[in-house]
Design a protein around this motif. Structure first.
Motif, PDB file in Angstrom:
ATOM      1  N   MET A 142       0.904  -1.163   0.083  1.00 45.13           N
ATOM      2  CA  MET A 142       0.156  -0.029   0.068  1.00 45.13           C
ATOM      3  C   MET A 142       0.782   1.428  -0.020  1.00 45.13           C
ATOM      4  SD  MET A 142      -3.054  -1.111  -0.160  1.00 45.13           S
ATOM      5  CE  MET A 142      -4.162   0.615   0.301  1.00 45.13           C
ATOM      6  N   PRO A 143       0.738   2.142  -0.981  1.00 41.66           N
ATOM      7  CA  PRO A 143       1.616   3.080  -1.000  1.00 41.66           C
ATOM      8  C   PRO A 143       1.278   4.003  -0.055  1.00 41.66           C
ATOM      9  CG  PRO A 143       0.161   3.166  -2.793  1.00 41.66           C
ATOM     10  CD  PRO A 143      -0.114   1.946  -2.332  1.00 41.66           C
ATOM     11  N   PRO A 144       2.225   4.924   0.834  1.00 40.12           N
ATOM     12  CA  PRO A 144       2.069   5.759   1.728  1.00 40.12           C
ATOM     13  C   PRO A 144       1.174   6.939   1.199  1.00 40.12           C
ATOM     14  CG  PRO A 144       4.204   5.963   1.206  1.00 40.12           C
ATOM     15  CD  PRO A 144       3.731   4.833   0.382  1.00 40.12           C
ATOM     16  N   SER A 145       0.224   7.457   2.357  1.00 32.55           N
ATOM     17  CA  SER A 145      -0.487   8.650   1.826  1.00 32.55           C
ATOM     18  C   SER A 145       0.346  10.040   1.450  1.00 32.55           C
ATOM     19  CB  SER A 145      -1.450   8.993   3.012  1.00 32.55           C
ATOM     20  OG  SER A 145      -2.161   7.613   3.418  1.00 32.55           O
ATOM     21  N   TYR A 146       1.454  10.148   2.435  1.00 38.93           N
ATOM     22  CA  TYR A 146       2.237  11.252   2.039  1.00 38.93           C
ATOM     23  C   TYR A 146       3.776  10.755   1.938  1.00 38.93           C
ATOM     24  CZ  TYR A 146      -1.531  13.570   4.321  1.00 38.93           C
ATOM     25  OH  TYR A 146      -2.829  13.999   4.291  1.00 38.93           O
ATOM     26  N   ALA A 147       3.926  10.348   0.600  1.00 38.08           N
ATOM     27  CA  ALA A 147       5.173   9.951   0.243  1.00 38.08           C
ATOM     28  C   ALA A 147       6.413  11.033   0.255  1.00 38.08           C
ATOM     29  CB  ALA A 147       5.087   9.341  -1.309  1.00 38.08           C
ATOM     30  N   ILE A 148       7.543  10.540   0.745  1.00 34.09           N
ATOM     31  CA  ILE A 148       8.773  11.290   0.598  1.00 34.09           C
ATOM     32  C   ILE A 148       9.539  11.271  -0.444  1.00 34.09           C
ATOM     33  CG2 ILE A 148      10.621  12.380   2.128  1.00 34.09           C
ATOM     34  CD1 ILE A 148       8.882  11.608   4.569  1.00 34.09           C
ATOM     35  N   ALA A 149       9.627  11.903  -1.316  1.00 33.75           N
ATOM     36  CA  ALA A 149      10.233  11.588  -2.558  1.00 33.75           C
ATOM     37  C   ALA A 149      11.972  11.483  -2.419  1.00 33.75           C
ATOM     38  CB  ALA A 149      10.280  12.873  -3.583  1.00 33.75           C
ATOM     39  N   SER A 150      12.628  12.106  -1.384  1.00 35.58           N
ATOM     40  CA  SER A 150      13.914  12.016  -1.041  1.00 35.58           C
ATOM     41  C   SER A 150      14.243  10.749  -0.597  1.00 35.58           C
ATOM     42  CB  SER A 150      14.430  13.158  -0.371  1.00 35.58           C
ATOM     43  OG  SER A 150      13.603  13.294   1.014  1.00 35.58           O
ATOM     44  N   VAL A 151      13.520  10.238   0.305  1.00 39.08           N
ATOM     45  CA  VAL A 151      13.567   9.188   0.980  1.00 39.08           C
ATOM     46  C   VAL A 151      13.304   7.623   0.000  1.00 39.08           C
ATOM     47  CG1 VAL A 151      12.747   7.339   2.608  1.00 39.08           C
ATOM     48  CG2 VAL A 151      12.897   9.755   3.382  1.00 39.08           C
ATOM     49  N   ASP A 152      12.247   8.070  -0.902  1.00 43.48           N
ATOM     50  CA  ASP A 152      12.231   6.975  -1.993  1.00 43.48           C
ATOM     51  C   ASP A 152      13.381   6.992  -2.888  1.00 43.48           C
ATOM     52  OD1 ASP A 152      10.531   4.943  -3.285  1.00 43.48           O
ATOM     53  OD2 ASP A 152       9.830   6.568  -4.761  1.00 43.48           O
ATOM     54  N   HIS A 153      13.847   8.200  -3.171  1.00 40.24           N
ATOM     55  CA  HIS A 153      14.901   8.151  -4.268  1.00 40.24           C
ATOM     56  C   HIS A 153      16.324   7.620  -3.639  1.00 40.24           C
ATOM     57  CE1 HIS A 153      13.349  11.679  -6.684  1.00 40.24           C
ATOM     58  NE2 HIS A 153      13.043  10.622  -7.087  1.00 40.24           N
ATOM     59  N   ALA A 154      16.563   7.850  -2.404  1.00 37.99           N
ATOM     60  CA  ALA A 154      17.619   6.978  -1.408  1.00 37.99           C
ATOM     61  C   ALA A 154      17.324   5.516  -1.412  1.00 37.99           C
ATOM     62  CB  ALA A 154      17.766   7.772  -0.156  1.00 37.99           C
ATOM     63  N   LEU A 155      16.424   5.345  -1.186  1.00 42.20           N
ATOM     64  CA  LEU A 155      16.076   3.770  -1.076  1.00 42.20           C
ATOM     65  C   LEU A 155      16.159   3.238  -2.432  1.00 42.20           C
ATOM     66  CD1 LEU A 155      13.112   3.625   1.112  1.00 42.20           C
ATOM     67  CD2 LEU A 155      15.339   3.107   1.936  1.00 42.20           C
ATOM     68  N   LYS A 156      15.652   3.653  -3.382  1.00 41.45           N
ATOM     69  CA  LYS A 156      15.787   3.234  -5.129  1.00 41.45           C
ATOM     70  C   LYS A 156      17.425   3.011  -5.010  1.00 41.45           C
ATOM     71  CE  LYS A 156      11.396   4.536  -7.112  1.00 41.45           C
ATOM     72  NZ  LYS A 156      10.919   5.719  -7.690  1.00 41.45           N
TER      73      LYS A 156
ATOM     74  N   ALA B 259      18.496  16.064 -11.110  1.00 39.27           N
ATOM     75  CA  ALA B 259      19.887  16.809 -11.161  1.00 39.27           C
ATOM     76  C   ALA B 259      20.818  16.020 -10.667  1.00 39.27           C
ATOM     77  CB  ALA B 259      19.786  18.073 -10.732  1.00 39.27           C
ATOM     78  N   ARG B 260      21.832  16.076 -11.271  1.00 42.11           N
ATOM     79  CA  ARG B 260      23.197  15.627 -10.526  1.00 42.11           C
ATOM     80  C   ARG B 260      23.700  15.998  -9.173  1.00 42.11           C
ATOM     81  NH1 ARG B 260      27.681  16.302 -11.983  1.00 42.11           N
ATOM     82  NH2 ARG B 260      28.930  14.185 -12.081  1.00 42.11           N
ATOM     83  N   SER B 261      23.305  17.188  -8.984  1.00 41.95           N
ATOM     84  CA  SER B 261      23.665  17.757  -7.698  1.00 41.95           C
ATOM     85  C   SER B 261      22.715  17.133  -6.752  1.00 41.95           C
ATOM     86  CB  SER B 261      23.355  19.249  -7.550  1.00 41.95           C
ATOM     87  OG  SER B 261      21.981  19.548  -7.906  1.00 41.95           O
ATOM     88  N   THR B 262      21.727  16.651  -6.930  1.00 46.55           N
ATOM     89  CA  THR B 262      20.699  16.133  -6.001  1.00 46.55           C
ATOM     90  C   THR B 262      21.061  14.641  -5.966  1.00 46.55           C
ATOM     91  OG1 THR B 262      18.754  17.265  -6.708  1.00 46.55           O
ATOM     92  CG2 THR B 262      18.150  15.217  -5.793  1.00 46.55           C
ATOM     93  N   ALA B 263      21.458  14.005  -7.124  1.00 43.49           N
ATOM     94  CA  ALA B 263      22.049  12.579  -6.913  1.00 43.49           C
ATOM     95  C   ALA B 263      23.119  12.548  -6.161  1.00 43.49           C
ATOM     96  CB  ALA B 263      22.219  12.082  -8.354  1.00 43.49           C
ATOM     97  N   HIS B 264      24.037  13.535  -6.151  1.00 41.20           N
ATOM     98  CA  HIS B 264      25.156  13.462  -5.295  1.00 41.20           C
ATOM     99  C   HIS B 264      25.076  13.676  -4.008  1.00 41.20           C
ATOM    100  CE1 HIS B 264      28.991  15.473  -3.495  1.00 41.20           C
ATOM    101  NE2 HIS B 264      29.537  14.548  -4.319  1.00 41.20           N
ATOM    102  N   ARG B 265      24.043  14.483  -3.743  1.00 40.14           N
ATOM    103  CA  ARG B 265      23.614  14.550  -2.140  1.00 40.14           C
ATOM    104  C   ARG B 265      22.882  13.138  -1.430  1.00 40.14           C
ATOM    105  NH1 ARG B 265      21.989  19.780  -3.907  1.00 40.14           N
ATOM    106  NH2 ARG B 265      19.927  18.933  -3.760  1.00 40.14           N
ATOM    107  N   LEU B 266      22.159  12.634  -2.235  1.00 42.14           N
ATOM    108  CA  LEU B 266      21.835  11.391  -2.055  1.00 42.14           C
ATOM    109  C   LEU B 266      22.844  10.322  -1.711  1.00 42.14           C
ATOM    110  CD1 LEU B 266      18.556  11.375  -4.344  1.00 42.14           C
ATOM    111  CD2 LEU B 266      18.369  11.376  -1.951  1.00 42.14           C
TER     112      LEU B 266
END
Length: 271
Positions: free
Chosen positions: A18-32, A55-62
């Motif tokens: 069941m997808p969460p009601s309030y997904a947190i994109a940054s957490v989802d990205h890090a887990l992926k 963006a590359r900067s976002t990927a770098h921070r993750l």
């Protein structure tokens, strides 16, 4: 225990995703990214950005956060690899990455032909893990399955695997993993029998409420990976009269992918 199937991974056997009601994109990205590192072995910042569509900067921070928490390590050549928290992957990372790369063009063509979301998955212990997905462009569609893990009896690839087992091994799995109610066990055995007769798997709300999936096996002899190809669509759009068409297109895509995988193996052994 089922031969070739480990029981080290424990997943609630009867829990629908069941997808969460309030997904947190940054957490989802890090887990992926963590899942990709474990399955495929390595990532550059550019590759991570492309996989996530950021963006590359976002990927770098993750990736830096994954390093900080020991989910990743960074080599001297600035390539990120799975860290000690993830432990060794269940499959050779090179094989998983090879399968994903070979599958994506076929997934894209299949998704365009069916106008639905399609996936490639592999067995990982006594679970199924999705390693590649292509989403359809419809407003009402199934989102990417990539990185998600389900018990065998919740997925088409898992049901195909169960259908290949001997009766004693199948019964043992059913006793360990199926619904504790007798009706749940009977339903699973009935569905496995249908898979054996048909040669493909039909999953109606086994993994998620309101979702239908149809899957066929992918032959990759000698790889050590049990692989399946599937289409996922909302139950409200599923038309049983189209089942033969779904299966025919899936089987054609599976055969084409198998040929590509054999070609890759032959090319690799020629050097």
């Amino acid at each position: 225990m089922i031969p070739g199937v480990m029981s080290a991974v424990h997943v609630r056997p009867n829990a629908l995703k069941m997808p969460p009601s309030y997904a947190i994109a940054s957490v989802d990205h890090a887990l992926k990214l963590a899942i990709v590192l474990q399955l495929e072995g390595s990532l550059t910042v550019t590759a991570a950005a492309e996989r996530l569509g950021v963006a590359r900067s976002t990927a770098h921070r993750l990736l830096q956060m994954l390093v900080y928490r020991d989910f990743a390590v960074q080599d001297d050549d600035r390539v990120y690899r799975a860290g000690p928290v993830l432990g060794p992957a269940a499959h050779p990372p090179s094989r998983t990455a090879e399968l994903r790369a070979a599958a994506l063009p076929h997934l894209q063509r299949l998704s365009a032909a069916l106008d639905e979301s399609v996936n490639v998955s592999i067995l990982s212990g006594d679970t199924t893990r999705f390693i590649a997905s292509v989403e359809c462009q419809r407003v009402l569609g199934v989102t990417t399955r990539e990185g998600m893990v389900f018990p065998l009896h919740r997925t088409t690839t898992g049901m195909l695997r169960l259908a290949s087992l001997s009766d004693p091994d199948l019964l043992e799995y059913v006793e360990r993993h199926a619904d504790t109610r007798r009706s749940g066990r009977r339903a699973l055995l009935r569905d496995v029998a249908q898979v054996r007769r048909a040669g493909f798997a039909l999953n109606v709300e086994r993994s998620e409420k309101g979702l239908v999936a149809i899957g066929v096996p992918v032959s990759w002899v000698g790889s050590g990976l049990v692989t399946g190809l599937s289409v996922s669509l909302p139950l409200v759009r599923y038309d049983e009269r189209q089942l033969d068409r779904y299966v025919a297109l899936l089987r054609a895509a599976s055969a084409a992918l198998s040929r590509d995988l054999r070609g890759h193996a032959a090319h690799a052994t020629s050097f």
